[in-house]
Design a protein around this motif. Structure first.
Motif, PDB file in Angstrom:
ATOM      1  N   PRO A 836      25.872 -11.856 -43.339  1.00  0.00           N
ATOM      2  CA  PRO A 836      26.941 -11.554 -44.305  1.00  0.00           C
ATOM      3  C   PRO A 836      26.476 -10.775 -45.533  1.00  0.00           C
ATOM      4  CG  PRO A 836      26.986 -13.868 -43.628  1.00  0.00           C
ATOM      5  CD  PRO A 836      25.713 -13.300 -43.122  1.00  0.00           C
ATOM      6  N   SER A 837      25.188 -10.773 -45.835  1.00  0.00           N
ATOM      7  CA  SER A 837      24.710 -10.097 -47.041  1.00  0.00           C
ATOM      8  C   SER A 837      24.255  -8.668 -46.769  1.00  0.00           C
ATOM      9  CB  SER A 837      23.540 -10.886 -47.644  1.00  0.00           C
ATOM     10  OG  SER A 837      22.443 -10.912 -46.751  1.00  0.00           O
ATOM     11  N   ARG A 838      24.451  -8.159 -45.566  1.00  0.00           N
ATOM     12  CA  ARG A 838      23.963  -6.827 -45.212  1.00  0.00           C
ATOM     13  C   ARG A 838      24.913  -5.776 -45.779  1.00  0.00           C
ATOM     14  NH1 ARG A 838      19.179  -5.096 -44.511  1.00  0.00           N
ATOM     15  NH2 ARG A 838      18.800  -7.061 -43.400  1.00  0.00           N
ATOM     16  N   ALA A 839      24.557  -5.189 -46.930  1.00  0.00           N
ATOM     17  CA  ALA A 839      25.450  -4.300 -47.661  1.00  0.00           C
ATOM     18  C   ALA A 839      25.837  -3.071 -46.848  1.00  0.00           C
ATOM     19  CB  ALA A 839      24.791  -3.884 -48.976  1.00  0.00           C
ATOM     20  N   ILE A 840      24.880  -2.469 -46.152  1.00  0.00           N
ATOM     21  CA  ILE A 840      25.148  -1.207 -45.471  1.00  0.00           C
ATOM     22  C   ILE A 840      26.227  -1.365 -44.413  1.00  0.00           C
ATOM     23  CG2 ILE A 840      23.419  -1.468 -43.651  1.00  0.00           C
ATOM     24  CD1 ILE A 840      24.218   1.714 -45.684  1.00  0.00           C
ATOM     25  N   ALA A 841      26.359  -2.575 -43.833  1.00  0.00           N
ATOM     26  CA  ALA A 841      27.390  -2.782 -42.818  1.00  0.00           C
ATOM     27  C   ALA A 841      28.785  -2.709 -43.440  1.00  0.00           C
ATOM     28  CB  ALA A 841      27.183  -4.115 -42.112  1.00  0.00           C
ATOM     29  N   TYR A 842      28.922  -3.096 -44.724  1.00  0.00           N
ATOM     30  CA  TYR A 842      30.220  -2.966 -45.389  1.00  0.00           C
ATOM     31  C   TYR A 842      30.568  -1.491 -45.602  1.00  0.00           C
ATOM     32  CZ  TYR A 842      30.317  -7.971 -46.363  1.00  0.00           C
ATOM     33  OH  TYR A 842      30.350  -9.334 -46.237  1.00  0.00           O
ATOM     34  N   LEU A 843      29.575  -0.678 -45.940  1.00  0.00           N
ATOM     35  CA  LEU A 843      29.832   0.758 -46.080  1.00  0.00           C
ATOM     36  C   LEU A 843      30.280   1.342 -44.742  1.00  0.00           C
ATOM     37  CD1 LEU A 843      29.628   3.389 -47.770  1.00  0.00           C
ATOM     38  CD2 LEU A 843      27.261   3.574 -46.981  1.00  0.00           C
ATOM     39  N   ASN A 844      29.573   0.987 -43.690  1.00  0.00           N
ATOM     40  CA  ASN A 844      29.956   1.466 -42.358  1.00  0.00           C
ATOM     41  C   ASN A 844      31.346   0.983 -41.967  1.00  0.00           C
ATOM     42  OD1 ASN A 844      27.473   2.717 -42.091  1.00  0.00           O
ATOM     43  ND2 ASN A 844      26.545   1.014 -40.976  1.00  0.00           N
ATOM     44  N   LEU A 845      31.626  -0.288 -42.270  1.00  0.00           N
ATOM     45  CA  LEU A 845      32.934  -0.851 -41.942  1.00  0.00           C
ATOM     46  C   LEU A 845      34.043  -0.106 -42.681  1.00  0.00           C
ATOM     47  CD1 LEU A 845      34.618  -3.054 -40.537  1.00  0.00           C
ATOM     48  CD2 LEU A 845      34.131  -4.544 -42.498  1.00  0.00           C
ATOM     49  N   GLY A 846      33.787   0.217 -43.958  1.00  0.00           N
ATOM     50  CA  GLY A 846      34.780   0.963 -44.724  1.00  0.00           C
ATOM     51  C   GLY A 846      35.085   2.313 -44.096  1.00  0.00           C
ATOM     52  N   GLU A 847      34.053   3.007 -43.632  1.00  0.00           N
ATOM     53  CA  GLU A 847      34.272   4.316 -43.016  1.00  0.00           C
ATOM     54  C   GLU A 847      35.005   4.181 -41.682  1.00  0.00           C
ATOM     55  OE1 GLU A 847      30.996   6.993 -43.106  1.00  0.00           O
ATOM     56  OE2 GLU A 847      31.232   7.121 -45.280  1.00  0.00           O
ATOM     57  N   ALA A 848      34.724   3.096 -40.958  1.00  0.00           N
ATOM     58  CA  ALA A 848      35.431   2.890 -39.692  1.00  0.00           C
ATOM     59  C   ALA A 848      36.908   2.600 -39.934  1.00  0.00           C
ATOM     60  CB  ALA A 848      34.782   1.746 -38.911  1.00  0.00           C
ATOM     61  N   TRP A 849      37.217   1.744 -40.937  1.00  0.00           N
ATOM     62  CA  TRP A 849      38.623   1.482 -41.256  1.00  0.00           C
ATOM     63  C   TRP A 849      39.313   2.755 -41.756  1.00  0.00           C
ATOM     64  CZ3 TRP A 849      41.093  -2.080 -39.134  1.00  0.00           C
ATOM     65  CH2 TRP A 849      40.602  -3.379 -38.988  1.00  0.00           C
ATOM     66  N   GLN A 850      38.555   3.545 -42.503  1.00  0.00           N
ATOM     67  CA  GLN A 850      39.111   4.808 -42.986  1.00  0.00           C
ATOM     68  C   GLN A 850      39.493   5.719 -41.814  1.00  0.00           C
ATOM     69  OE1 GLN A 850      36.419   7.146 -45.515  1.00  0.00           O
ATOM     70  NE2 GLN A 850      37.824   6.781 -47.212  1.00  0.00           N
ATOM     71  N   ALA A 851      38.627   5.750 -40.806  1.00  0.00           N
ATOM     72  CA  ALA A 851      38.917   6.564 -39.625  1.00  0.00           C
ATOM     73  C   ALA A 851      40.146   6.059 -38.879  1.00  0.00           C
ATOM     74  CB  ALA A 851      37.705   6.581 -38.698  1.00  0.00           C
ATOM     75  N   LEU A 852      40.410   4.751 -38.985  1.00  0.00           N
ATOM     76  CA  LEU A 852      41.593   4.181 -38.333  1.00  0.00           C
ATOM     77  C   LEU A 852      42.845   4.299 -39.187  1.00  0.00           C
ATOM     78  CD1 LEU A 852      40.063   0.941 -36.779  1.00  0.00           C
ATOM     79  CD2 LEU A 852      41.084   2.847 -35.531  1.00  0.00           C
ATOM     80  N   GLY A 853      42.693   4.777 -40.438  1.00  0.00           N
ATOM     81  CA  GLY A 853      43.845   4.951 -41.308  1.00  0.00           C
ATOM     82  C   GLY A 853      44.260   3.702 -42.052  1.00  0.00           C
ATOM     83  N   ASP A 854      43.427   2.653 -42.072  1.00  0.00           N
ATOM     84  CA  ASP A 854      43.763   1.426 -42.792  1.00  0.00           C
ATOM     85  C   ASP A 854      43.086   1.476 -44.164  1.00  0.00           C
ATOM     86  OD1 ASP A 854      44.084  -1.169 -43.767  1.00  0.00           O
ATOM     87  OD2 ASP A 854      43.988  -2.063 -41.765  1.00  0.00           O
ATOM     88  N   ALA A 855      43.798   2.019 -45.138  1.00  0.00           N
ATOM     89  CA  ALA A 855      43.224   2.233 -46.462  1.00  0.00           C
ATOM     90  C   ALA A 855      42.902   0.913 -47.158  1.00  0.00           C
ATOM     91  CB  ALA A 855      44.174   3.060 -47.315  1.00  0.00           C
ATOM     92  N   THR A 856      43.733  -0.115 -46.951  1.00  0.00           N
ATOM     93  CA  THR A 856      43.507  -1.399 -47.622  1.00  0.00           C
ATOM     94  C   THR A 856      42.205  -2.046 -47.153  1.00  0.00           C
ATOM     95  OG1 THR A 856      45.899  -1.739 -47.817  1.00  0.00           O
ATOM     96  CG2 THR A 856      44.473  -3.674 -48.059  1.00  0.00           C
ATOM     97  N   ALA A 857      42.025  -2.105 -45.839  1.00  0.00           N
ATOM     98  CA  ALA A 857      40.790  -2.696 -45.298  1.00  0.00           C
ATOM     99  C   ALA A 857      39.578  -1.867 -45.697  1.00  0.00           C
ATOM    100  CB  ALA A 857      40.883  -2.801 -43.782  1.00  0.00           C
ATOM    101  N   ALA A 858      39.721  -0.540 -45.699  1.00  0.00           N
ATOM    102  CA  ALA A 858      38.598   0.325 -46.086  1.00  0.00           C
ATOM    103  C   ALA A 858      38.228   0.092 -47.540  1.00  0.00           C
ATOM    104  CB  ALA A 858      38.960   1.784 -45.857  1.00  0.00           C
ATOM    105  N   ARG A 859      39.226   0.001 -48.413  1.00  0.00           N
ATOM    106  CA  ARG A 859      38.969  -0.217 -49.839  1.00  0.00           C
ATOM    107  C   ARG A 859      38.231  -1.532 -50.064  1.00  0.00           C
ATOM    108  NH1 ARG A 859      43.795  -0.449 -51.340  1.00  0.00           N
ATOM    109  NH2 ARG A 859      44.108   1.802 -51.395  1.00  0.00           N
ATOM    110  N   LYS A 860      38.653  -2.579 -49.357  1.00  0.00           N
ATOM    111  CA  LYS A 860      38.001  -3.877 -49.501  1.00  0.00           C
ATOM    112  C   LYS A 860      36.525  -3.812 -49.080  1.00  0.00           C
ATOM    113  CE  LYS A 860      38.370  -8.699 -47.990  1.00  0.00           C
ATOM    114  NZ  LYS A 860      39.128  -9.659 -47.140  1.00  0.00           N
ATOM    115  N   ALA A 861      36.253  -3.107 -47.990  1.00  0.00           N
ATOM    116  CA  ALA A 861      34.870  -2.998 -47.517  1.00  0.00           C
ATOM    117  C   ALA A 861      34.021  -2.185 -48.481  1.00  0.00           C
ATOM    118  CB  ALA A 861      34.853  -2.367 -46.127  1.00  0.00           C
ATOM    119  N   PHE A 862      34.559  -1.058 -48.979  1.00  0.00           N
ATOM    120  CA  PHE A 862      33.794  -0.238 -49.929  1.00  0.00           C
ATOM    121  C   PHE A 862      33.511  -1.021 -51.212  1.00  0.00           C
ATOM    122  CE2 PHE A 862      35.821   3.644 -47.803  1.00  0.00           C
ATOM    123  CZ  PHE A 862      34.682   3.906 -47.066  1.00  0.00           C
TER     124      PHE A 862
END
Length: 885
Positions: A836-862
């Motif tokens: 859970p503390s792996r920061a880079i995975a949140y950055l990656n997750l944000g970009e993946a949500w961004q690619a799916l068009g889910d701005a809310t989930a992407a914002r939370k991850a970033f």
């Protein structure tokens, strides 16, 4: 569980309830001979299981809410809990042996009793889910015993055990939260799982036992204050423990060696480059006769491998008795008998001792002083002997380290749970900059090299030396374009990837690389600089080479220093001949020496040695003198490699980056290096690289050990340039067209004669190591943009090691690069469940949500990434992602 399996289980339980567990003979036909006398009934082993559960429950009751106990009660609870555990362990081992014997009974006669045992474990109403975790290692041992039989009944039992172990794994996952958490309903397997609350479970146990009664039953009565106890036994005051600097830890492992888990723990420590002290129980190593002579047993081999790979062995008594209750000859024997066995393994054994349970006495300390042994306690207790949940163990250790900031950590190398918890702990500690101390022969120091450091690799190298020479700016010979860059790249690779220390890396470039300067590097800086017989030396030369034909008709090759005249008659005096290099090789005391020459010449016939079984052990005993050259006489070194390198050096760098590990064992031998480089270079240029062993070599192989890759792929990850990818594709294709190592590819020697290379034997690896190798291969493929192959490699890593957060992230990122953001999201979320503390995975997750068009989930991850790593490499991308959302 499938409906078919559920139905079968229901039928089996119904038959059991009706009393059909014993096969009933059919009525005899009239006049038939009398049936043989019935075989004596097998003993009912279910009470033995109940004893294990009782011990497990008592340990839980002792240690529940321990933070609320006063120091004396806490110490007593831990001491008695450990005693209960070792009693439980002895009972479990004895029962495991009986079950193994039942599994091996002729014609499967022991199987009905094993079936009754599994019925109890699967369906006994009095058992809670958490109780069943006490049987996990027992069932694993039984499964291993059954695997030796190929009968249908054995296969069925083996399958049933597999389902039970999967159910236990599910139970373990659902008990990962701290006490008091409500558990959701489990997926049912062979064991029907029930919904439970930990508090309800603990309350039920407390109706059966009380802490006070358990302590009393074990011979402990609380009441005296710590001050009163100190007055009663001043002599028992523990000697001062070794002082450690801030953010420094000493890892210790008690009670081994274990035939399975010690090896796995050793592999994990090597992966992270962490030293450790293993406090061994003497009777696990062997026995001591009445005359004091030590006789080592089978498990001593595990301890010997620990010692050989740089870990420290220490004394944990002979039988793990509570020595504070022993005295006289019995006490002395516990200490000295174990010491005798350790000395049989290593006459220079470390003079360290740990009292079982930490229970010591004045008499015991006096015996240690007489035997010149030092008592070592601990400050951070993992409680892995009591807690069956790896994540809980990891959380406990990390919390204590956060509070203390330094100290000695107690683990036990006899549990699977410790194997699972250790990577979680080390990932965090390494990331936070903790350093690890080891025993250096005099005390505990961070200056000791860990068993995983590249200078202490499998073949036993003490130090690594290099002579790196690159000459572009010749006086009389044509100028070169790539030699300096080649030398710089080789120096960087040796130091950063293979641990060659800067102070033992001699670099000569251009005007420094005179004939005198090169010979001085060998005869003075190496020979008189501390080079010893257990060291290795790599010599890399990038520059001109030449060949002179002697009056005898034989050809002699030369390397050309920067100050050599460009006339054939001056070669003998100005250049350095292959004969001189051979003499240098024989004069140096190093164990293994490898010449890598990015020059083309001929004139020295090389010998070949074949590797047999037991390669690594034998290789450590044999001198090795090997040479790999870029090509033969009258061949030009091909430019055109990426980054300004020659084709030969670029191929060499790729091989040492991992491509040369042809058998996937994490080691690259000199033979493997040549088996990749020679056919690959020959396939894309007009060069024919040569390789062989210099005369006088005893068949030893120079060995490189690949360090484990630990990169979490992200938008910041580097990939090769298009021209590098194109050349690598050609190199791999050329190498693939040649026969593999098992088919002994033919490579020219320096006389131009093609000879087959002996294959490098495969070194067996544990699943954890294989997973790391698969992940490393995936990173190589990702850098070459071979995403489908990288995906397969990361998938293989996760099959071998499901909790591998690094591979989970990397698989997710490969999905993202293949425009599969939905799949990427799942794997980044899996990564964060594992870490859970792996920061880079949140950055990656944000970009993946961004690619799916889910701005809310992407914002939370970033936002989470920025909270964890506000100055991280991906901070600007995360902020840009927030603005875009």
């Amino acid at each position: 569980m499938t409906k078919k399996v559920l139905l079968a289980l229901a039928v089996a339980l119904a038959l059991a309830a009706a009393g059909y567990w014993v096969q009933r003979p059919a009525p005899a036909a009239p006049g038939a001979p009398a049936a043989p006398a019935p075989v004596a009934a097998e003993p009912d082993l279910r009470p033995r299981l109940q004893e294990l559960v009782a011990a497990q429950r008592q340990i839980i009751v002792l240690l529940a809410d321990e933070a609320q106990l006063n120091p004396a009660a806490r110490t007593a609870a831990r001491t008695v809990g450990q005693a209960l555990f070792h009693d439980k362990l002895a009972r479990s081992q004895a029962l495991e042996a009986e079950l193994a014997a039942l599994a091996q009974r002729e014609q499967g006669r022991g199987y009905p009793n094993l079936g009754r045992l599994l019925d109890f474990i699967e369906s006994e109403p009095a058992l809670f889910d958490a109780d069943r975790l006490a049987f996990r290692e027992l069932l694993q041992g039984l499964q291993q015993a059954l695997s030796r039989s190929g009968t249908l009944d054995a296969v069925k039992l083996h399958k049933r055990l597999g389902e039970d172990l999967e159910a236990l794994a599910a139970i373990e996952q659902n008990y990962e939260k701290e006490y008091g958490q409500i558990f959701s309903r489990f997926q049912s397997r062979a064991i029907e799982q029930k919904r439970e609350r930990w508090d309800d479970y603990l309350a039920a146990l407390r109706k059966l036992y009380s802490r006070e009664q358990v302590l009393k039953d074990q011979g402990v009565v609380l009441g005296y204050s710590p001050e009163k106890l100190a007055q009663l036994d001043k002599a028992a005051a523990e000697p001062p423990q070794p002082g450690l600097p801030p953010k420094t830890l000493l890892l210790t492992f008690d009670d081994g060696p274990h035939p399975r888990y010690t090896e796995e723990i050793k592999a994990i420590l090597r992966q992270y480059g962490v030293p450790a002290v293993f406090f061994a129980v003497g009777r696990n190593l062997g026995s001591v006769a009445a005359d004091g002579k030590a006789q080592l047993g089978a498990q001593a081999a595990v301890a010997r491998r620990l010692k050989d790979e740089g870990f420290t062995l220490a004394n944990h008594s002979y039988s793990h008795a509570q020595l504070s209750k022993a005295s006289g000859a019995a006490l002395k024997g516990e200490i000295l008998n174990a010491d005798a066995l350790l000395k049989a393994l290593d006459p220079q054994r470390a003079p360290l001792f740990r009292f079982p349970y930490g229970a010591h006495s004045g008499e015991g300390l006096a015996i240690l002083q007489e035997a010149q042994l030092q008592s070592v306690m601990w400050q951070i207790d993992s409680l892995d002997w009591a807690d069956p949940v790896p994540s809980s163990i990891a959380d406990r250790v990390l919390r204590q380290i956060d509070q203390a900031g330094r100290g000695i950590v107690l683990f036990h190398d006899i549990h699977e749970r410790t194997v699972k918890a250790l990577p979680q702990i080390l990932d965090r500690l390494v990331a936070e900059g903790y350093q690890f101390a080891g025993w250096d022969g005099q005390g505990f120091s961070t200056k000791t090299r860990s068993a995983a450091a590249p200078e202490r690799i499998t073949t036993g190298y003490r130090h690594s030396w290099a002579v790196v020479i690159g000459i572009d700016e010749y006086k009389d010979w044509p100028r070169l374009q790539h030699a300096g860059a080649d030398a710089d790249a080789m120096r960087q690779l040796l130091q950063q990837r293979f641990g060659f220390a800067p102070e033992r890396t001699i670099v000569l470039k251009n005007q420094e690389a005179t004939r005198q300067g090169i010979l001085s590097a060998f005869h003075e800086r190496l020979a008189h600089g501390g080079l010893q017989k257990d060291d290795r030396v790599l010599v890399f030369f990038a520059g001109h080479g030449a060949t002179r034909k002697l009056s005898s008709g034989r050809e002699l090759g030369y390397i050309v220093p920067v100050d050599a005249a460009h006339t054939p008659e001056r070669l003998a005096t100005d250049a350095i001949s292959m004969s001189e290099l051979q003499n240098i090789a024989e004069s140096l005391p190093a164990k293994h020496l490898l010449f890598v020459m990015d020059s083309c010449y001929s004139g020295l016939g090389l010998t070949r040695g074949s590797a047999g079984s037991g390669f690594l052990r034998q290789n450590a005993l044999r001198l090795g003198r090997q040479m790999l050259t870029a090509g033969g006489a009258d061949q030009l070194v091909a430019d055109g490699g990426p980054g300004g390198h020659s084709v030969f050096t670029w191929t060499l760098l790729q091989a040492l980056g991992g491509k040369g590990d042809l058998n996937g064992d994490g080691l690259i031998t000199g033979t493997e290096l040549a088996a990749y480089v020679a056919p690959a270079v020959a396939g894309v240029s007009q060069q024919t690289p040569a390789f062989g062993s210099l005369p006088g070599s005893q068949g030893g192989e120079f060995v490189f050990e690949l360090a484990a890759e630990n990169e979490f792929l992200s938008p910041e990850s580097n990939q090769l340039a298009p021209e590098a990818i194109a050349l690598n594709t050609k190199l791999d294709a050329a190498q693939a067209e040649a026969p593999g190592p098992a088919a002994a590819p033919k490579v020219a020697d320096l006389s131009g004669q093609a000879r087959p290379l002996a294959p490098s034997p495969t070194v067996p690896l544990a699943a954890r190591q294989l997973a790391q190798r698969a992940n490393d291969r995936g990173l190589q493929l990702y850098r070459e943009q071979r995403y489908a192959e990288a995906e397969a490699a990361f998938t293989e890593a996760l099959k071998l090691r499901p909790e591998f957060a690094l591979a989970a992230n990397n698989l997710g990122y490969v999905y993202l690069r293949q425009n599969k953001p939905r799949e990427a999201v799942r794997w980044f979320e899996n990564t964060l469940k594992l870490d859970p503390s792996r920061a880079i995975a949140y950055l990656n997750l944000g970009e993946a949500w961004q690619a799916l068009g889910d701005a809310t989930a992407a914002r939370k991850a970033f936002q989470t990434y920025l909270e964890l790593a506000p100055q991280g490499a991906g901070a600007e991308r995360a902020r840009a992602g927030l603005k875009a959302g």
